[in-house]
Write a protein that holds these residues in place. Structure first.
Motif, short mmCIF file in Angstrom:
data_model
loop_
_atom_site.label_atom_id
_atom_site.label_comp_id
_atom_site.label_asym_id
_atom_site.label_seq_id
_atom_site.Cartn_x
_atom_site.Cartn_y
_atom_site.Cartn_z
N ASN A 1 -5.89 7.26 -5.76
CA ASN A 1 -6.86 6.24 -5.36
C ASN A 1 -7.55 6.61 -4.05
O ASN A 1 -7.42 5.90 -3.05
CB ASN A 1 -6.20 4.87 -5.25
CG ASN A 1 -5.03 4.87 -4.28
OD1 ASN A 1 -4.60 5.92 -3.81
ND2 ASN A 1 -4.52 3.70 -3.96
N PHE B 1 -10.49 6.87 -1.27
CA PHE B 1 -11.57 5.95 -0.93
C PHE B 1 -12.87 6.45 -1.55
O PHE B 1 -13.07 7.66 -1.66
CB PHE B 1 -11.75 5.89 0.59
CG PHE B 1 -10.53 5.44 1.33
CD1 PHE B 1 -9.87 4.28 0.98
CD2 PHE B 1 -10.04 6.19 2.39
CE1 PHE B 1 -8.74 3.87 1.67
CE2 PHE B 1 -8.92 5.78 3.09
CZ PHE B 1 -8.26 4.62 2.72
N PRO B 2 -13.77 5.55 -1.92
CA PRO B 2 -15.07 6.00 -2.41
C PRO B 2 -15.94 6.51 -1.26
O PRO B 2 -16.99 5.98 -0.98
CB PRO B 2 -15.65 4.76 -3.09
CG PRO B 2 -14.92 3.60 -2.50
CD PRO B 2 -13.60 4.10 -2.02
N LYS B 3 -15.46 7.53 -0.59
CA LYS B 3 -16.15 8.11 0.56
C LYS B 3 -16.07 9.63 0.44
O LYS B 3 -15.57 10.14 -0.56
CB LYS B 3 -15.50 7.65 1.86
CG LYS B 3 -15.60 6.15 2.14
CD LYS B 3 -14.88 5.80 3.42
CE LYS B 3 -14.86 4.30 3.65
NZ LYS B 3 -16.14 3.69 3.95
N THR B 4 -16.53 10.33 1.45
CA THR B 4 -16.48 11.80 1.38
C THR B 4 -15.03 12.28 1.53
O THR B 4 -14.15 11.54 1.95
CB THR B 4 -17.30 12.43 2.51
OG1 THR B 4 -16.74 12.03 3.75
CG2 THR B 4 -18.75 12.00 2.46
N TRP C 1 -10.36 8.71 7.96
CA TRP C 1 -10.46 7.26 8.15
C TRP C 1 -9.18 6.64 8.71
O TRP C 1 -9.20 5.89 9.69
CB TRP C 1 -10.86 6.57 6.85
CG TRP C 1 -11.23 5.14 7.05
CD1 TRP C 1 -12.41 4.68 7.55
CD2 TRP C 1 -10.42 3.99 6.81
NE1 TRP C 1 -12.37 3.31 7.61
CE2 TRP C 1 -11.18 2.87 7.17
CE3 TRP C 1 -9.13 3.81 6.31
CZ2 TRP C 1 -10.70 1.57 7.06
CZ3 TRP C 1 -8.64 2.52 6.20
CH2 TRP C 1 -9.42 1.41 6.57
N GLY C 2 -8.05 6.97 8.05
CA GLY C 2 -6.79 6.38 8.47
C GLY C 2 -6.46 6.73 9.91
O GLY C 2 -6.03 5.88 10.69
N ILE D 1 -8.89 4.68 12.32
CA ILE D 1 -8.58 3.27 12.55
C ILE D 1 -7.28 3.11 13.32
O ILE D 1 -7.05 2.09 13.96
CB ILE D 1 -8.50 2.46 11.24
CG1 ILE D 1 -7.47 3.07 10.30
CG2 ILE D 1 -9.85 2.34 10.57
CD1 ILE D 1 -6.85 2.06 9.39
N PRO E 1 -18.39 13.65 -2.35
CA PRO E 1 -17.54 12.50 -2.69
C PRO E 1 -16.15 12.92 -3.17
O PRO E 1 -16.02 13.84 -3.98
CB PRO E 1 -18.31 11.79 -3.79
CG PRO E 1 -19.47 12.63 -4.13
CD PRO E 1 -19.66 13.64 -3.08
N ARG F 1 -4.33 12.39 3.19
CA ARG F 1 -4.74 11.19 3.90
C ARG F 1 -3.52 10.51 4.53
O ARG F 1 -3.59 10.01 5.65
CB ARG F 1 -5.39 10.26 2.87
CG ARG F 1 -5.62 8.86 3.31
CD ARG F 1 -6.32 8.09 2.21
NE ARG F 1 -5.39 7.64 1.18
CZ ARG F 1 -5.77 7.05 0.05
NH1 ARG F 1 -7.05 6.90 -0.22
NH2 ARG F 1 -4.89 6.64 -0.82
#
Lengths: 253, 426
Positions: A99, A101-104, A111-112, A115, A146, A162
């Motif tokens: 799953n 993320f719908p990101k690059t 991302w993780g 944040i 993507p 990730r």
């Protein structure tokens, strides 16, 4: 909590309920640091429920309730002063279905960390994380593409990248290869051997061969009760509990 | 059709009857096709009847003959220069021979003096104020096409001084002229279009953030307890409440109770009551709020939990999960719901009537605290008029409303598709 050390988990009298349904019964066990522990058992035996309780993912299911203690670095993660958000940064999770993320691809790994306030060189972190999951050669030219364009196996390795990018100590894996083809599965299994050097890994699997191949210890669960827990060799070749033997030899489940 | 591949024992256990099953399927096929055709036909009928009323022959007749008014009757009105026209208008007003008195001229010059106006503008002023051109009779497009001879004969026998002309009621002038009252042909939609845009703008500004916020609360934060279930049930019910009830609410709350705010008297605006653009926008905003909430909730529900879990799994907070993953993934669907809301709001008439739209408004709604009218109000007012010519302006106004609706939807859909494309690229 020091990221350089990889802590284990101590479970003391854990009971998990979904509404009135008692999913996990009075379970006490220790997950050793830098080992792979496999949770095995037939469908509905409570092993995924147990796994999700280890980083308080069960909190997201409205009717669920957990009793007992899950001790991490001497602290019960279910204590009132513990925020599940803090727990999940140290105890990461990889899911059954990839799953991303719908990101690059880059953003999926970054991302993780971002944040969580990562202050270091983000590019370096992304590159090393992807290298550690042996995905670098396949994606190095398309970091800005993507993530959903990758194959299922690649997506799952990206999800592991990730997870390790936020530098956890424990990685929970919920049937991480059940949606993948045999070659992708083999790659992930190889990866587990490598990751074991730095992380404590707890993996739920339906695949007996996989449990036998990758795990150091195995726990056999049946209808919410842990029937047997010990070194994988013992569980597979010399089980003490007749129910374990029956399951391993394929008589039910 | 005979049965193929039949085996002996098959006859005992099965009666395939393929021909019979296909015949029944064919019957349903015809029924569904017919239903579709009925829908298409009623749409075609609607558009045709509107267009039919928008064009057609009219008989125009001047109340005062050009020969009696003109300083030099050999020259036609079309040939006069701008200065000649100004002189003509001023001398006519002074001579007081026609309905254009000095007082009326003074009123007309309040906006702009004659000297700065264009010749075309002055000519239409001459026709309207001095010659008093007026449409005596009008026909629809079908009548004009099918009964052209009868219409021509009627003009010769009954209106020998009039002129037969083919008129389009939907003209650029119709869009830009304010309401003038009196004759149908001099009226325009300017105030109604501006009013509608204002009201929609306010409604969206109010309903979009509140609606999205409520949807996020209900979907992402609210636990399943009796209070939240009660709120949810009420939102579903509110979406189905007749719009006139919202009008009553707007009248009681925005027009009366909150009058200092909605009339602008709190901010020093005077001479206006609570029946303003602001009240109308707020009322329609409340009216479309449940629609936006429900659609946004559906959009959020469509996001798989696996996306949320993957975010929580790396240690994200609920808000980080919602803001970085859930909202971007559902934004295109949320906007689709907002388009529904806009479409609903732009056609609403009853609540605006209740809160007191102006049936006759010559000044443009120029801000939050102006009196207002709107396209559906204008259509409603005109369709009530006894003078038959107003049915043409009403039809033309309906077409403008439909085009405006299509235009707004198109903008929203383009915007949505752009978001969807950038989303699908990831």
């Amino acid at each position: 909590m020091n990221p350089e050390t990889s802590a284990g988990l101590d479970l003391k009298g854990v009971n998990i309920f979904y509404g009135d349904f008692h999913a996990v019964h009075n379970l006490s066990m220790t997950f050793q640091s830098r080992e792979i522990t496999a949770l095995i058992g037939p469908s509905g035996c409570g092993k995924s429920t147990l796994l999700r309780s280890l980083n308080r993912m069960n909190d997201l299911i409205p009717s669920s309730r957990t009793e007992g203690e899950v001790i991490f670095h001497g602290k019960n993660i279910y204590d009132a002063d513990v925020d599940p958000v803090q727990v999940r940064r140290w105890i990461g999770m990889v899911f059954q279905k990839p799953n991303p993320f719908p990101k690059t691809i880059f953003e999926n790994v970054a991302w993780g960390a971002r944040i969580n306030g990562y202050k270091g060189d983000m590019e370096e972190l992304v590159v090393t994380s992807i290298q550690r999951v042996a995905l670098w050669d396949e994606v190095k030219d398309k970091l800005q593409k993507p993530a959903l364009a990758l194959s299922g196996g690649q997506q799952q390795r990206l999800c592991i990248a990730r997870t390790i990018a936020v530098k956890p100590e424990i990685i929970l894996m919920d049937e991480p290869t059940s949606a993948l083809d045999p070659i992708s599965t083999a790659k992930i299994e190889d990866l587990l051997d490598e990751l074991k050097k730095s992380y404590t890994i707890i993996i739920v699997t339906h695949n007996m061969q996989q449990a036998g191949r990758v795990s150091d210890k195995a726990a056999f669960m049946l209808t919410g009760v842990m029937e047997e827990f010990g070194p994988t060799d013992q569980i597979f070749f010399n089980p003490k509990n007749p129910k374990t033997e029956a399951y391993i030899s394929g008589r039910f489940g | 059709m005979s049965e193929l591949f039949v085996r002996d024992n098959d006859q005992v256990d099965f009666a395939p009857n393929v021909a019979g099953r296909k015949a029944r399927a064919g019957l349903w096929n015809v029924i569904f096709l017919a239903a579709t055709l009925v829908g298409v036909l009623s749409l075609v009928a609607l558009v045709t009847s509107l267009l039919d009323s928008c064009f057609g022959y009219v008989i125009v007749q001047d109340a005062y003959a050009w020969a009696d008014v003109a300083t030099d009757p050999t020259k036609k009105l079309e040939d006069l220069s701008q200065t000649e026209l100004v002189t003509l208008i001023r001398s006519t007003a002074e001579a007081d021979l026609t309905d254009l008195t000095l007082g009326r001229l003074k009123f007309l010059e309040m906006d702009r003096t004659l000297e700065v106006r264009t010749s075309e503008d002055l000519r239409s002023l001459v026709r309207k104020e001095i010659l008093k051109s007026e449409i005596k009779k009008s026909w629809s497009l079908t009548e004009s096409l099918l009964q052209a001879n009868e219409i021509a004969n009627l003009q010769k026998s009954k209106y020998p001084e009039g002129q037969l002309a083919f008129r389009s009621w939907l003209t650029p002038n119709f869009l830009t002229q304010p309401q003038t009252g009196g004759k149908a042909e001099t009226n325009g939609l300017r105030g109604a279009i501006i009013g509608s845009m204002w009201i929609i703008l306010i409604a969206i500004v109010v309903a979009f953030p509140i609606g999205i916020g409520s949807a996020i609360y209900l979907e992402e934060y609210a636990t399943n307890n009796w209070l939240n279930r009660l709120i949810q049930t009420n939102i579903y019910n509110l979406a189905g409440v007749p719009s006139i009830i919202y009008g009553m609410l707007g009248l009681a709350v925005f027009v009366r109770l909150a009058e200092p705010l909605t009339s602008g008297s709190l901010f020093g605006v005077q001479d206006v009551n609570g029946r303003t653009v602001f009240s109308a926008g707020l009322t329609l905003g409340i009216l479309i709020l449940p629609i936006i909430i429900i659609n946004a909730q559906e959009a959020l529900k469509a996001i798989p939990n696996s996306l949320r879990y993957s975010s929580y799994g790396v240690g994200a907070t609920k808000w980080q999960t919602v803001w970085h993953h859930v909202i971007p993934a559902s934004l295109d669907r949320i906007l689709t719901g907002t388009v529904f809301g806009i479409s609903r709001a732009i056609g609403e008439t009853a609540p605006l009537v209740v809160i007191g739209a102006s049936a006759f408004l010559t000044l443009d709604p120029s801000g939050l605290f102006s009196k207002f009218t709107a396209l559906p109000i204008q259509i409603f007012t005109w369709s009530q008029m006894a003078v038959p010519e107003f049915k043409h302006t009403a039809a033309a106004a309906i077409i403008v409303l439909l085009v405006l609706l299509l235009g707004l939807n198109t903008v929203a859909i383009i915007f949505r598709n752009r978001i969807k494309q950038s989303k699908d690229a990831l």
